[in-house]
Design a protein around this motif. Structure first.
Motif, short mmCIF file in Angstrom:
data_model
loop_
_atom_site.label_atom_id
_atom_site.label_comp_id
_atom_site.label_asym_id
_atom_site.label_seq_id
_atom_site.Cartn_x
_atom_site.Cartn_y
_atom_site.Cartn_z
N GLY A 266 0.79 -1.23 0.00
CA GLY A 266 0.00 0.00 0.00
C GLY A 266 0.81 1.27 0.00
N HIS A 267 2.11 1.18 -0.30
CA HIS A 267 2.97 2.36 -0.37
C HIS A 267 3.79 2.31 -1.66
N VAL A 268 4.33 3.45 -2.00
CA VAL A 268 5.30 3.52 -3.08
C VAL A 268 6.62 3.94 -2.44
N LEU A 269 7.68 3.24 -2.78
CA LEU A 269 8.97 3.45 -2.13
C LEU A 269 10.02 3.76 -3.19
N LEU A 270 10.73 4.87 -2.98
CA LEU A 270 11.83 5.26 -3.85
C LEU A 270 13.12 5.23 -3.04
#
Length: 403
Positions: free
Chosen positions: A332-336
């Motif tokens: 449920g997250h976007v990680l860079l």
């Protein structure tokens, strides 16, 4: 009519004129009946009525009566004495008690007003009984009822006036609060726009100018021995200037970055790595983990700017040979993640922000992520490279999509 009296408004002025006309009519009635009935004391009645009229007319003309309760009391005493003389001369003077009730309640305090009304009513009853030569309960009903009506009307009007004043004060406070809120919102909007421009300038123009400066320095060093390489560096600096001009035009009108036009965030990051590897002595590689999901424009812009800023810091400060950018979508997250093999630094010993030296990068990254509910993690140590992780929650598909 005094300091405690309500300020004159059209309604109160109309009521005052009605009271003036009532007094004039009652005095004219008393004098007229004495003349028409050919009473022996008709001359005295007319003189007493004129005296009472003159005493009454002097009140509105005297400014002290409207400003001082003591002056108003003196004026009421004079009018009351003239009325008592008229009452002694004719029974028709009893009708003047009714307008006197209103004057006494209006000009006297809340305690002394009813007392004056009661005394006036008693005098009216006694004078009328003296003229009739007898007393009965019916004689007291008229003056007493008139006194009760006067008290109810005046107190009711004063209550309405106090309520009106209270509402007026509330409206004034509300208007002032709305004006303060409007000014605060304007100030907040100015500060927010200033912060937006500061972040955009740092992440685009400042980094672009740094890249151009590095390319021109490389061209300067290569010019004596390798003119071909110098020419290539100059061409890359020119292209970087073109790209930054496009960025500047777009963030002025709050549009998305050109790097995101016609592509996804993953494509923009892939292109960023390729451009960085071409222009600088750093091998930048992009990795995509998992299946990409659609992101709001605000998320894409924030992550792209963070990647641009992180790579620019790597090129300018880290002396790294490789830098890896990884985009993933865990739970449920976007990680860079941006990792380099440079010289690293001590996160607890960061230089102070300075308009000349910079130092705004991490603060700008945190501000971007905080505005979208995200977090920034940084791991670095001298001699061991730097790792940066930017995490944002995935918004619902129908969420608001604005930078």
């Amino acid at each position: 009519m005094n300091a405690a009296a309500p300020a004159p408004i059209p309604t109160t002025r109309a009521l005052a004129w009605c009271l003036h006309l009532l007094v004039a009519a009652l005095l004219a009635l008393a004098a007229g009946r004495a003349v028409v009935d050919h009473r022996p004391n008709a001359g005295a009645v007319v003189a007493a009525a004129l005296t009472c009229a003159l005493a009454y007319a002097a009140g509105p003309a005297l400014p002290g009566v409207r400003r001082s309760r003591r002056a108003a009391a003196v004026w009421l005493a004079v009018v009351g004495a003239a009325w008592l003389v008229l009452l002694v001369l004719t029974a028709d003077g009893v009708w003047m008690a009714f307008p006197l009730y209103f004057l006494q309640l209006h000009l006297s305090s809340r305690r002394s007003g009813p007392v004056a009304v009661a005394v006036t009513a008693a005098a009216a009853v006694a004078g009328f009984a003296a003229h009739q030569g007898s007393f009965s309960a019916a004689m007291a009903i008229g003056p007493a009822l008139g006194a009760a009506v006067a008290v109810a009307v005046v107190w009711g009007y004063q209550a309405l006036y106090r309520e009106s004043e209270h509402r007026r004060h509330l409206i004034e406070e509300l208007t002032a609060a709305r004006a303060d809120l409007s000014r605060a919102q304007h100030t907040a909007g100015v500060l927010a726009e200033r912060e937006r421009l500061a972040r955009e300038i740092h992440d685009t123009l400042a980094q672009g100018l740094t890249s151009i400066q590095l390319l021109l320095r490389a061209a300067e060093r290569a010019l004596p021995d390798a003119p071909h390489h110098a020419s290539r560096h100059v061409e890359q600096a020119r292209q970087a200037a073109v790209d930054n001009l496009a960025e500047a035009r777009r963030f002025v009108v709050a549009l998305g970055p050109p790097a995101l036009e016609g592509t996804t965030l993953a494509g923009a990051l892939q292109r960023l790595c390729a451009t960085t590897s071409t222009r600088h002595q750093v091998t930048a590689r992009f990795h995509l983990t998992g299946t990409p999901v659609p992101l709001p424009t605000a998320h894409e812009v924030a992550l792209l700017r963070i990647a641009q800023s992180a790579l620019a810091n790597t090129v300018r400060h880290a002396r790294a040979t490789t830098a890896d950018i990884t985009l993933s979508h865990p739970g449920g997250h976007v990680l860079l993640e941006v990792v380099d093999d440079g010289r690293g630094f001590d996160p607890d010993d960061l230089p102070a922000q300075d308009p000349e030296a910079g130092g705004f990068g991490l603060a700008a990254m945190r501000a971007r992520l905080h505005a979208l509910g995200g977090t920034l993690a940084l791991v670095a140590a001298p001699g061991h490279g730097t790792a940066l992780a930017a995490r944002l929650p995935l918004a619902a598909p129908d969420s608001e999509d604005r930078p």
